[in-house]
Design an enzyme around this catalytic site. Sequence first.
Site, PDB file in Angstrom:
ATOM      1  CE  LYS A  53      35.066  67.961 -12.735  1.00 56.26           C
ATOM      2  NZ  LYS A  53      34.904  69.006 -13.734  1.00 56.26           N
ATOM      3  CD  GLN A  97      32.493  71.737 -14.207  1.00 51.31           C
ATOM      4  OE1 GLN A  97      33.335  71.215 -13.492  1.00 51.31           O
ATOM      5  NE2 GLN A  97      31.980  71.130 -15.269  1.00 51.31           N
ATOM      6  CG  ASP A 120      39.725  70.684 -17.100  1.00 50.74           C
ATOM      7  OD1 ASP A 120      39.510  69.488 -16.806  1.00 50.74           O
ATOM      8  OD2 ASP A 120      38.901  71.585 -16.927  1.00 50.74           O
TER       9      ASP A 120
END
Length: 305
Positions: A53, A97, A120
């Site tokens: 990422k 995460q 997200d």
Amino acid sequence: MTQILDGNRTRDQIKEECIPRAQAVYKHARRPPGLAVILVGTNPASQVYVRNKTKTAGEIGIYNETLSPDPSITTEDLLRLIRILNIRNEIDGILVQLPLPDHIDAQKILLAVAPEKDVDGFHPYNMGLLATGRPGLRPCTPAGVIEILKRNHIPIAGRNAVVIGRSTIVGKPMALLLLEENATVTVCHSKTADLPGVCRTADILVAAIGRPAMVTADFIRPGAVVVDVGINAITERARAEQIFGPGNMAAFEKRGSQLVGDVHPGDMARLASAYTPVPGGVGPLTIAMLMRNTIEAAERRTGLC
Ligand code: NAD
């Protein structure tokens, strides 16, 4: 002819489109879009995901930083960290995460992320925007599925779409996004009666289950479009041989394991009119959509859109 939906190509297209948008944010706000990634613990898969990422963000021109607090951090201290990121102006996106260590209350943490920085798309506020058909940050993996279908000219409106899986991360938002595209949507799960029969009604079948090669020929209507979201590592030789066939074991021999989706790869290739392979299908899209969400968040926060 069977169409293989190439996730790497779609990812590259999305990344390319992000570069001028990141530059426009820079020109307008005199700073690049910014992404903060929080990684708690030493889960090797999470470490790889986070590295990918941040590397992709750098390639696009997104400022990024990874915060790796001590794995023993408490829920309260992690909440404090998120509150600081929420008010830092140069940070447009905050990504926590998952999975978090068991002693941390993941729900509390995800709720604490400012919805306008929730790249997200998991915050209930953003889920609510999706459910009510308003613009907002969409969950990356299902939004990537819509992208790959559209960019490959697969019609969605008016078609029967069946989604297997009802998780908050994939299944539920996938169903809502397909509905937004005017598909007729059925959501299946572990309690669905006659799962193969329901799946055979699908023009578009999306599998997001987490069970290796569970979807076999009896689930797939010949000619259906099949999207395989699952990513499962097969480490047992006998199981690999059963799925891939004794003549197709080179990849397994090389690494001692092999990735397979939730759909049986041979059955999918034989019956579908178009499908996403594993690897190289849905997998690469998630990071690309995360980048796009970060840029969208930056555009909104800096008043560009
Ligand atoms: P999850 O475990 O949260 O949800 C799985 C869903 O499948 C549940 O809703 C459950 O009801 C359903 N299910 C389980 N067993 C079933 C059965 N026997 N019959 C019917 N339904 C059943 O998983 P998730 O987070 O939604 O992930 C699903 C898969 O997608 C996993 O393989 C995961 O690795 C993969 N995934 C891939 C990406 C990507 O970037 N490509 C992103 C997220 C998840």
